[in-house]
Design a protein around this motif. Structure first.
Motif, mmCIF file in Angstrom:
data_model
loop_
_atom_site.group_PDB
_atom_site.id
_atom_site.type_symbol
_atom_site.label_atom_id
_atom_site.label_comp_id
_atom_site.label_asym_id
_atom_site.label_seq_id
_atom_site.Cartn_x
_atom_site.Cartn_y
_atom_site.Cartn_z
ATOM 1 N N ALA B 278 38.902 26.061 41.001
ATOM 2 C CA ALA B 278 40.210 26.533 40.527
ATOM 3 C C ALA B 278 41.022 25.376 39.976
ATOM 4 O O ALA B 278 41.637 25.466 38.910
ATOM 5 C CB ALA B 278 40.962 27.208 41.670
ATOM 6 N N LYS B 279 40.997 24.251 40.686
ATOM 7 C CA LYS B 279 41.731 23.060 40.251
ATOM 8 C C LYS B 279 41.244 22.603 38.879
ATOM 9 O O LYS B 279 42.035 22.294 37.993
ATOM 10 C CB LYS B 279 41.530 21.963 41.293
ATOM 11 C CG LYS B 279 42.345 20.707 41.070
ATOM 12 C CD LYS B 279 41.474 19.580 40.552
ATOM 13 C CE LYS B 279 42.281 18.358 40.187
ATOM 14 N NZ LYS B 279 41.596 17.527 39.207
ATOM 15 N N THR B 282 42.411 25.070 36.231
ATOM 16 C CA THR B 282 43.851 25.025 35.992
ATOM 17 C C THR B 282 44.334 23.648 35.548
ATOM 18 O O THR B 282 45.495 23.491 35.190
ATOM 19 C CB THR B 282 44.654 25.482 37.236
ATOM 20 O OG1 THR B 282 44.307 24.659 38.354
ATOM 21 C CG2 THR B 282 44.369 26.933 37.559
ATOM 22 N N GLY B 286 47.011 26.319 29.397
ATOM 23 C CA GLY B 286 46.702 27.645 28.852
ATOM 24 C C GLY B 286 45.676 28.407 29.671
ATOM 25 O O GLY B 286 45.300 29.528 29.315
ATOM 26 N N SER B 287 45.215 27.815 30.781
ATOM 27 C CA SER B 287 44.173 28.468 31.588
ATOM 28 C C SER B 287 44.635 29.814 32.143
ATOM 29 O O SER B 287 43.816 30.686 32.420
ATOM 30 C CB SER B 287 43.723 27.554 32.724
ATOM 31 O OG SER B 287 44.831 26.966 33.359
ATOM 32 N N PHE B 291 42.262 32.645 33.601
ATOM 33 C CA PHE B 291 42.044 32.448 35.035
ATOM 34 C C PHE B 291 43.092 33.212 35.838
ATOM 35 O O PHE B 291 44.286 32.960 35.695
ATOM 36 C CB PHE B 291 42.101 30.952 35.354
ATOM 37 C CG PHE B 291 41.982 30.646 36.821
ATOM 38 C CD1 PHE B 291 40.780 30.818 37.489
ATOM 39 C CD2 PHE B 291 43.079 30.198 37.544
ATOM 40 C CE1 PHE B 291 40.669 30.551 38.852
ATOM 41 C CE2 PHE B 291 42.977 29.921 38.902
ATOM 42 C CZ PHE B 291 41.767 30.097 39.550
ATOM 43 N N LEU B 292 42.648 34.132 36.674
ATOM 44 C CA LEU B 292 43.598 34.956 37.424
ATOM 45 C C LEU B 292 43.936 34.358 38.782
ATOM 46 O O LEU B 292 45.049 34.515 39.270
ATOM 47 C CB LEU B 292 43.027 36.363 37.617
ATOM 48 C CG LEU B 292 42.679 37.122 36.326
ATOM 49 C CD1 LEU B 292 42.213 38.529 36.663
ATOM 50 C CD2 LEU B 292 43.876 37.169 35.378
ATOM 51 N N GLY B 293 42.963 33.688 39.388
ATOM 52 C CA GLY B 293 43.244 33.107 40.689
ATOM 53 C C GLY B 293 41.988 32.879 41.490
ATOM 54 O O GLY B 293 40.871 33.099 41.014
ATOM 55 N N SER B 294 42.194 32.421 42.714
ATOM 56 C CA SER B 294 41.072 32.083 43.567
ATOM 57 C C SER B 294 41.375 32.420 45.009
ATOM 58 O O SER B 294 42.520 32.327 45.449
ATOM 59 C CB SER B 294 40.779 30.582 43.445
ATOM 60 O OG SER B 294 39.773 30.197 44.355
ATOM 61 N N ILE B 295 40.342 32.821 45.721
ATOM 62 C CA ILE B 295 40.457 32.933 47.177
ATOM 63 C C ILE B 295 39.665 31.771 47.768
ATOM 64 O O ILE B 295 38.447 31.701 47.629
ATOM 65 C CB ILE B 295 39.873 34.260 47.695
ATOM 66 C CG1 ILE B 295 40.502 35.460 47.007
ATOM 67 C CG2 ILE B 295 40.022 34.339 49.215
ATOM 68 C CD1 ILE B 295 41.964 35.688 47.286
ATOM 69 N N ILE B 335 39.379 42.128 44.464
ATOM 70 C CA ILE B 335 40.762 41.653 44.575
ATOM 71 C C ILE B 335 41.393 41.377 43.213
ATOM 72 O O ILE B 335 42.491 41.813 42.923
ATOM 73 C CB ILE B 335 40.814 40.378 45.455
ATOM 74 C CG1 ILE B 335 40.522 40.749 46.906
ATOM 75 C CG2 ILE B 335 42.162 39.674 45.339
ATOM 76 C CD1 ILE B 335 40.304 39.555 47.814
ATOM 77 N N PHE B 336 40.674 40.636 42.376
ATOM 78 C CA PHE B 336 41.271 40.223 41.095
ATOM 79 C C PHE B 336 40.904 41.158 39.940
ATOM 80 O O PHE B 336 41.519 41.123 38.892
ATOM 81 C CB PHE B 336 40.834 38.792 40.737
ATOM 82 C CG PHE B 336 41.437 37.739 41.624
ATOM 83 C CD1 PHE B 336 42.742 37.322 41.431
ATOM 84 C CD2 PHE B 336 40.711 37.164 42.651
ATOM 85 C CE1 PHE B 336 43.306 36.347 42.235
ATOM 86 C CE2 PHE B 336 41.261 36.189 43.468
ATOM 87 C CZ PHE B 336 42.560 35.781 43.260
#
Lengths: 404, 404
Positions: B278-279, B282, B286-287, B291-295, B335-336
């Motif tokens: 994720a890091k 991001t 513009g990511s 990119f919606l997110g991470s668990i 989830i996403f």
């Protein structure tokens, strides 16, 4: 024992890569007891390499080179070391056989160019490469040594640790220097400087001050362990309020140590840091004892669906707001049920800034024992700097809360 | 135009910090048209500094130094530049006033030691510091320039970009060199070497090969743009199957560009990488478009509660298993609701390894268009290397799937 470190490759001189090999070698050679007098980047240029190796053989006890041992036309280290040391440059049949075997295992077709890595200075001491094809080697001229290692960091480190360190310990009579780094936060550099000047120290104790990311690092060096520690203790006492750690300690490692000792768990809800805080915490071995996990909620949908940030809050105040940060804390607390929660939301840029919320606007929140602490910041710098500072300020705020 | 870069500070020579300032300066000075002939780290030692500055003023058109401009006793740059350039070392009243103002704003009490930063070589050209107290300066001796900049990276970069670059462009008649880096993956270095040797190139085109994290980077340099591009195109055609990007492209930036162009979303479920993927995503401006997110599910509880990995799976196969990886993909997808999901679970070490699952065992899974691809790896290296390789192999696998 004077020692020089040369990193070889045009890519360093044009700034395409950062030379981390020299940092690694400088640290470990200093710990062994060598005095590093020169760290230098050199180009893939025959004449310049020969000149520098010739100079090194005349002036230093030890020179370590990294890079330029590959199979390609621009790899010149072995040839130029041979020239500088007045050695023949010869084909090592055994080295070639071993390269052939390694390439066969990997399924790489043997090419004429692979012979290149088997040409080395005559009568060299060889260091085997367990991680790649380039062997390392050492040549000696009237007491001065050049040791050449591959440039790929993990090949170099493995060879250095396993073969070069034992060789050096055996070859040199080394007197180790003792080191102690003290780390302070929340105090100006000039105040630390004043405290150092007014603290009695012996002549054989060296002290330097560095600043890094809002921290002050005082580096103390001495051949006398007792005197070193006496000075360190005196300085620590004087600046006790601002002291947070020593040597390899980082803000996050100090925090984790405290959390693990007290059996406290932590989780994070990250927007603008995008996983950076979780990454920093999980960089540390054993972090799973306290760190439960993170929700990286990079979209508004994710903030709403996963962390239960209300649509009203997102519409009325926006994702970058104290209200959103607060609801992220609450949502994350509910998911992980950790004792502490950190939440970040902000604009790391380069786009996305507005007049009211320019790039660099960041909210950093902490939930501890159900008390909520949220602060707003406006950071300077580029995307990377803003993300880095957000993570550091979160750690710093948490450390303060933990120390209360 | 020959240029040297000196990084000043004992902390570099003992390997306590990596000198990234020189990388930054080397890149930007090369782009401006300077030829970097020397990058060197120098200690906080008066004699050595004077010697090196004296040599530089005789031999180079330009020397840029970083570090040693702070307020403390070990900051010697200004004084030693003055000595080497035969200038008086004088107190600048205006500089001191400006330092006083800056410290007052920050609430720092003025000390006698703060005067130190206002002592500079006589008749120097000054560069203001918008981010800190240390001013930069330039002295000239018979056509050779030394420019001294602060060592704190963001202060240095801001000063260089805003004040030094315009000054250099005005002062020197520079002829820029053109650069093109081509990046390949999945091909041995020796094959790239052979392709380069067999590709016609003009004499004024320089080519070097680097390997980094399983990638091969071919760096092409020329003063002639057409010839540079002609060579680059020929090589790209030859190795087209392995080509993935150029210049500043990284695996993750190339992936994100493809995803954004096709309107494809992505999310991650990370265990052993702990937010690193994720890091990295991001890190790229513009990511958020893709990119919606991470668990980051670092505990078994989190895997079960959030990602819905079944307790049976965790008990029977363990968290580091193909089955767990598969359920992490499914849970994260739910989830996403992203088009693509990446999941990682493994043992980054140093502890936690078993006979069956030693440290370095990692499962990397991708869910794309509801097809699931999971691979098992056994990586060498330390915690950092294992985490880094896990992230890179995930990106590499995804890039392959996207190219099909």
């Amino acid at each position: 024992m004077n020692c020089a470190i040369f990193a070889i490759g045009n890519e360093i001189l044009e700034g395409s890569i950062t030379d981390t090999n020299s940092t690694y070698l400088a640290k470990h050679l200093t710990d062994l007891g060598f005095k590093i007098v020169e760290i230098k980047a050199l180009p893939d240029n025959k004449e310049i390499l020969v000149d520098n190796f010739t100079y090194a053989l005349k002036n230093y006890d030890l020179t370590i080179t990294t890079g330029g041992l590959g199979p390609t036309f621009d790899d010149l280290t072995a040839e130029t070391v041979a020239l500088a040391a007045n050695r023949e440059f010869i084909f090592y049949e055994d080295v070639y056989k071993s390269i052939e075997n390694k390439l066969a295992v990997r399924g790489v077709k043997i090419k004429e160019s692979h012979k290149h890595q088997a040409y080395l200075p005559k009568d060299a001491i060889l260091f085997q490469n367990d991680k790649g094809t380039a062997v390392g080697f050492c040549v000696e001229n009237s007491g001065s040594l050049i040791i050449s290692l591959p440039g790929i960091p993990y090949e170099m480190k493995h060879m250095f640790e396993n073969y070069v360190v034992p060789f050096l310990k055996n070859r040199f009579d080394l007197k180790p220097i003792y080191k102690k780094d003290l780390k302070f936060i929340g105090i100006p550099e000039s105040d630390v400087d004043e405290a150092i000047i007014n603290t009695e120290k012996s002549d054989d104790t060296e002290v330097i001050i560095n600043t890094s990311k809002g921290m002050i690092i005082v580096r103390i060096r001495s051949y006398n362990y007792e005197k070193l520690m006496a000075f360190a203790e005196k300085l620590k006492d004087k600046l006790n309020k601002f002291y947070f750690g020593e040597d390899d300690d980082t803000l996050e490692s100090v925090i984790l140590k405290k959390l693990i000792a007290k059996n406290i768990t932590i989780s994070t809800a990250e927007s603008c840091t995008g996983g950076l805080i979780a990454k920093k915490l999980t960089d540390i071995p054993g972090s799973s004892k306290s760190f439960l996990g993170s929700i990286v909620s990079y979209s508004n949908d994710a903030k709403n669906n996963i962390l239960n940030v209300s649509k009203e809050t997102l519409e009325k105040f926006g994702a970058v707001s104290e209200e959103c940060c607060k609801e992220m804390l609450t949502g994350c607390k509910k998911i992980f049920n950790s004792d502490i929660v950190i939440a970040t939301t902000g604009i790391a840029g380069p786009d996305g800034g507005t007049k009211d919320k320019p790039v660099g606007t960041v909210f950093v929140g902490i939930n501890m024992k159900d008390k909520v602490f949220i602060k707003k910041y406006l950071f300077n710098g580029d995307r990377e700097a803003i993300r880095e500072r957000t993570a550091n300020i979160a750690f710093r705020n948490l450390l303060e809360l933990l120390s209360e």
